[in-house]
Write a protein that holds these residues in place. Structure first.
Motif, PDB file in Angstrom:
ATOM      1  N   THR A  91      29.640  45.283  50.747  1.00  0.00           N
ATOM      2  CA  THR A  91      30.529  44.825  49.684  1.00  0.00           C
ATOM      3  C   THR A  91      31.746  44.147  50.298  1.00  0.00           C
ATOM      4  O   THR A  91      32.401  44.729  51.168  1.00  0.00           O
ATOM      5  CB  THR A  91      30.990  46.002  48.812  1.00  0.00           C
ATOM      6  OG1 THR A  91      29.860  46.647  48.242  1.00  0.00           O
ATOM      7  CG2 THR A  91      31.903  45.531  47.702  1.00  0.00           C
ATOM      8  N   PRO A  92      32.099  42.940  49.880  1.00  0.00           N
ATOM      9  CA  PRO A  92      33.293  42.287  50.429  1.00  0.00           C
ATOM     10  C   PRO A  92      34.545  43.061  50.070  1.00  0.00           C
ATOM     11  O   PRO A  92      34.626  43.690  49.004  1.00  0.00           O
ATOM     12  CB  PRO A  92      33.273  40.904  49.775  1.00  0.00           C
ATOM     13  CG  PRO A  92      32.459  41.069  48.536  1.00  0.00           C
ATOM     14  CD  PRO A  92      31.422  42.104  48.866  1.00  0.00           C
ATOM     15  N   GLY A 151      33.534  43.262  44.348  1.00  0.00           N
ATOM     16  CA  GLY A 151      33.824  43.758  45.679  1.00  0.00           C
ATOM     17  C   GLY A 151      34.847  44.869  45.613  1.00  0.00           C
ATOM     18  O   GLY A 151      35.041  45.505  44.570  1.00  0.00           O
ATOM     19  N   LEU A 410      37.486  37.566  46.962  1.00  0.00           N
ATOM     20  CA  LEU A 410      36.232  38.314  47.064  1.00  0.00           C
ATOM     21  C   LEU A 410      35.021  37.406  46.881  1.00  0.00           C
ATOM     22  O   LEU A 410      33.938  37.696  47.407  1.00  0.00           O
ATOM     23  CB  LEU A 410      36.199  39.441  46.025  1.00  0.00           C
ATOM     24  CG  LEU A 410      37.141  40.611  46.287  1.00  0.00           C
ATOM     25  CD1 LEU A 410      37.164  41.550  45.073  1.00  0.00           C
ATOM     26  CD2 LEU A 410      36.723  41.390  47.534  1.00  0.00           C
TER      27      LEU A 410
END
Length: 415
Positions: A91-92, A151, A410
């Motif tokens: 996940t960013p 994110g 994100l």
């Protein structure tokens, strides 16, 4: 539209043609604007000096906890880290930083939220920075609950920005930038009218170091200076010549500046003292030149004092690097501010020779700091003054811009 009426006439995103995403943001700000102002006023009324922000951190952590988040305190208890969004592999993640410490001065304003702590005042806007970051985190948490946050966002509520050594390295050591692709922050600007955001790519603030020079030698009677080292004369040479010499020895594009703020020597007009001191700040805009500054400045101090017969000691203390905004991060910040407030409310931020420890984060990840306009119509206030105050409408603008910035960052694969 004039600057003096900008705050009152600021259009809503729909009126200005700005992107209203996310849909719930207008509603969220409408419901929570009063809460955000109350949070800022609580922090302003209860300031804590650098290194002693335990109550401030606990209060901010309590606000985040009440919203269902899980903040964690630094081991020293005077800073807060808090994750917003799904904690899933890949996940960013981006970080939003707000500093929380106050300055060691009395608050002279006659307002209901005046500082209740003698010798402590939020005269640099850190109460606003903390409120805007916490507010953005709360709004983003509501987005995350709806599955609309692409994110994770980490809130960094950082202590000790106003003192060396500063708190940014402490936050980094606590994992503040772990897995982060970028970091963003605001700094209040009372010279910028409320409703405007200043963004700049490249150098934004200068490196800020401290230097203390001690000269010593034979003292004596002012009637016989030839029998002394004449400390006062030697100090005068150093104070006058070093700033001039540095401008000829360093590339002028590096923006290096040596300014003396304190000189101490002697007690009587007819007595030449045995020692004296001079203290200065050394500020540099260029990162490479900052690395070379200590050796160069010390060399020039010795050169200026040469021939005076004095012994020279130089104590050079590192402060913070320059804030050099990443080009891509600054572009994301600027575009997000335009989407949040309308493009006519985004201007180019001027370069400042002040120091900011946000620079330490940029040693690790790309990022950008922007100027949040907090200027009030008809007032000429400045930072680090005991009468400093802000237009509280700026809090909502700051939250709106940080939410848009987080979503844009994100989703941007170039970060």
């Amino acid at each position: 539209m004039t600057a003096s009426t900008l705050s009152a006439d600021l259009p809503t995103p729909c009126e200005s043609g700005a992107d209203p995403l996310p849909d719930l943001l207008d509603d969220w700000l409408g419901r929570h604007q009063a809460d955000l102002v109350a949070l800022r006023r609580h922090l302003h009324a209860h300031p804590e000096l650098s290194g002693h922000e335990q109550n401030t951190a606990a209060h901010l952590a309590g606000v985040l906890t009440a919203a269902g988040l899980t903040p964690r305190l630094l081991p020293t208890g005077n800073g807060v880290l808090c994750e917003v969004g799904p904690d899933e592999p890949g996940t960013p993640l981006i970080a939003l930083r707000g500093d929380i410490d106050a300055l060691p001065m009395d608050d002279v304003k006659d307002v209901p939220y005046r500082s209740t702590v003698a010798g402590a005042c939020h005269a640099c806007g850190h109460d606003v920075h903390a409120t805007v970051v916490a507010g953005a985190g709360l709004a983003l948490a509501e987005l995350a609950a709806r599955g609309q946050l692409p994110g994770r966002v980490r809130l960094l509520l950082q202590p000790t920005e106003e003192k060396f050594p500063s708190g940014a390295p402490q936050m980094v050591a606590a994992g503040g930038l772990a897995d982060a692709r970028a970091v963003f922050a605001f700094h209040c600007d009372p010279k910028l009218p409320t409703g405007l955001v200043g963004v700049r790519s490249g150098p934004l603030t200068a490196a800020a170091d401290m230097m203390r020079i001690r000269l010593s030698g034979a003292g004596g009677h002012t009637a016989r200076p030839h029998l002394t080292a004449d400390l006062v004369h030697a100090l005068a040479k150093v104070v006058v010549e070093v700033p001039a010499l540095v401008s000829r020895r360093a590339d002028p594009r590096s923006g290096i500046s040596v300014v003396f703020g304190a000189v101490h020597a002697g007690q009587a007009a007819n007595a030449i003292p045995r020692e004296g001191t001079a203290e200065a700040t050394v500020r540099v805009l260029d990162r490479a030149a900052w690395g070379e500054a200590p050796a160069l400045v010390e060399e020039l101090v010795h050169a200026a004092a040469a021939g005076t017969g004095t012994r020279v000691e130089v104590d050079y203390s590192r402060g913070v690097p320059p804030v050099v905004n990443d080009r891509t991060a600054a572009a994301v910040f600027g575009a997000a501010a335009a989407a949040a407030l309308g493009p006519e409310h985004v201007v180019e931020a001027p370069i400042s020779m002040g120091g900011e420890d946000f620079a330490w984060y940029l040693e690790h990840v790309p990022g950008a700091m922007a100027r949040l306009g907090v200027g009030r119509p008809g007032e000429q206030l400045d930072l680090h003054q005991p009468n400093f105050d802000v237009d509280e409408a700026a809090i909502g603008h700051g939250v709106r811009v940080l939410v848009h910035t987080a979503l844009a960052a994100l989703s941007d694969p170039s970060l």
